[in-house]
Design a protein around this motif. Sequence first.
Motif, PDB file in Angstrom:
ATOM      1  N   VAL A  92      -2.686  -5.391  -5.214  1.00 22.94           N
ATOM      2  CA  VAL A  92      -1.594  -4.816  -4.431  1.00 22.94           C
ATOM      3  C   VAL A  92      -2.139  -4.109  -3.198  1.00 22.94           C
ATOM      4  CG1 VAL A  92       0.046  -2.892  -4.452  1.00 22.94           C
ATOM      5  CG2 VAL A  92       0.143  -4.657  -6.240  1.00 22.94           C
ATOM      6  N   ASP A 101       3.525  -3.182  -6.624  1.00 22.72           N
ATOM      7  CA  ASP A 101       3.037  -3.023  -7.997  1.00 22.72           C
ATOM      8  C   ASP A 101       4.172  -3.218  -8.990  1.00 22.72           C
ATOM      9  OD1 ASP A 101       0.701  -2.114  -9.736  1.00 22.72           O
ATOM     10  OD2 ASP A 101       2.267  -0.703 -10.345  1.00 22.72           O
ATOM     11  N   GLU A 128       2.871  -0.217  -1.552  1.00 22.74           N
ATOM     12  CA  GLU A 128       2.031  -0.442  -2.729  1.00 22.74           C
ATOM     13  C   GLU A 128       2.814  -0.224  -4.012  1.00 22.74           C
ATOM     14  OE1 GLU A 128      -1.446   1.976  -2.397  1.00 22.74           O
ATOM     15  OE2 GLU A 128      -2.389   0.676  -0.894  1.00 22.74           O
ATOM     16  N   SER A 129       3.638   0.819  -4.043  1.00 21.60           N
ATOM     17  CA  SER A 129       4.455   1.080  -5.223  1.00 21.60           C
ATOM     18  C   SER A 129       5.451  -0.048  -5.471  1.00 21.60           C
ATOM     19  CB  SER A 129       5.191   2.417  -5.055  1.00 21.60           C
ATOM     20  OG  SER A 129       6.044   2.668  -6.150  1.00 21.60           O
ATOM     21  N   ASP A 163       4.252  -6.268 -11.676  1.00 20.51           N
ATOM     22  CA  ASP A 163       4.301  -5.879 -13.083  1.00 20.51           C
ATOM     23  C   ASP A 163       5.494  -6.509 -13.795  1.00 20.51           C
ATOM     24  OD1 ASP A 163       3.559  -4.451 -15.423  1.00 20.51           O
ATOM     25  OD2 ASP A 163       4.983  -2.855 -14.932  1.00 20.51           O
ATOM     26  N   ARG A 198      -4.223  -5.482 -11.125  1.00 19.33           N
ATOM     27  CA  ARG A 198      -2.954  -5.590 -10.399  1.00 19.33           C
ATOM     28  C   ARG A 198      -2.927  -4.629  -9.224  1.00 19.33           C
ATOM     29  NH1 ARG A 198       0.537  -3.804 -14.218  1.00 19.33           N
ATOM     30  NH2 ARG A 198       0.965  -1.842 -13.148  1.00 19.33           N
ATOM     31  N   ARG A 199      -3.345  -3.408  -9.445  1.00 19.25           N
ATOM     32  CA  ARG A 199      -3.299  -2.412  -8.371  1.00 19.25           C
ATOM     33  C   ARG A 199      -4.300  -2.720  -7.266  1.00 19.25           C
ATOM     34  NH1 ARG A 199      -2.155   2.846 -12.313  1.00 19.25           N
ATOM     35  NH2 ARG A 199       0.042   2.296 -12.672  1.00 19.25           N
ATOM     36  N   THR A 232      -3.794  -3.624 -15.469  1.00 19.26           N
ATOM     37  CA  THR A 232      -3.238  -2.643 -14.532  1.00 19.26           C
ATOM     38  C   THR A 232      -4.184  -2.404 -13.368  1.00 19.26           C
ATOM     39  OG1 THR A 232      -2.007  -1.549 -16.314  1.00 19.26           O
ATOM     40  CG2 THR A 232      -2.408  -0.280 -14.303  1.00 19.26           C
TER      41      THR A 232
END
Length: 204
Positions: A190, A91, A87-88, A95, A186-187, A183
């Motif tokens: 994700v 993201d 996920e990180s 981004d 987007r998350r 944000t």
Amino acid sequence: MGRSERKHRAILAAAQEMFLAGGYLGTNMDELAARSSVSKQTVYKHFGSKEALFVELVTSMTDAAGDRVHNEVADPADGDDLVGFLESYADRQLDIVMTPKLLQLRRLVIGEVGRFPDLAEALYEHGPKRAIGMLAAMFARLTERGMLHADDATAAATAFNWLVMGESLNRAMLLGDAAIPSTAERRAQVRAAVRVFLAAYGAR
């Protein structure tokens, strides 16, 4: 940094500003030289032609974006939270890629494909193909360690890349920068992308 390198970077910076604002045909090389504080002869000495300058701009912008996504991320260690890592990573990718300048570059290149196919090739080779290659190498390592189950690491990387990018990229390319996800949006995308990816490629 030497004098020649400073001139090279100044020309590329002016080229980015002018090509993205005015397109390929709308960019005047005399004005570009003036904005770079060099002679027109110096521009051609460094890049050879207007098209070569545009190709290098595409290459440098996509390479820089790719480096920011991929080069600063280490593989997760055994026992790490794989979901959190993916996920990180996703993201960060979304981004960085979903920025107005990179989206405008993509639109500009697509508009010039018919006349300058080298531009599209440069964008593809240094953008999606490079990103998927780096992901595939990482997924192959994670499969060897039992953290993923990806017999075809390239297919897994392609699936991950477009699960993460597809919807947001399509919307922003067609609807403009106002469609770039927030944000929170987007998350959420994700999390959904990683959940679907691991349903297909998670360790068995």
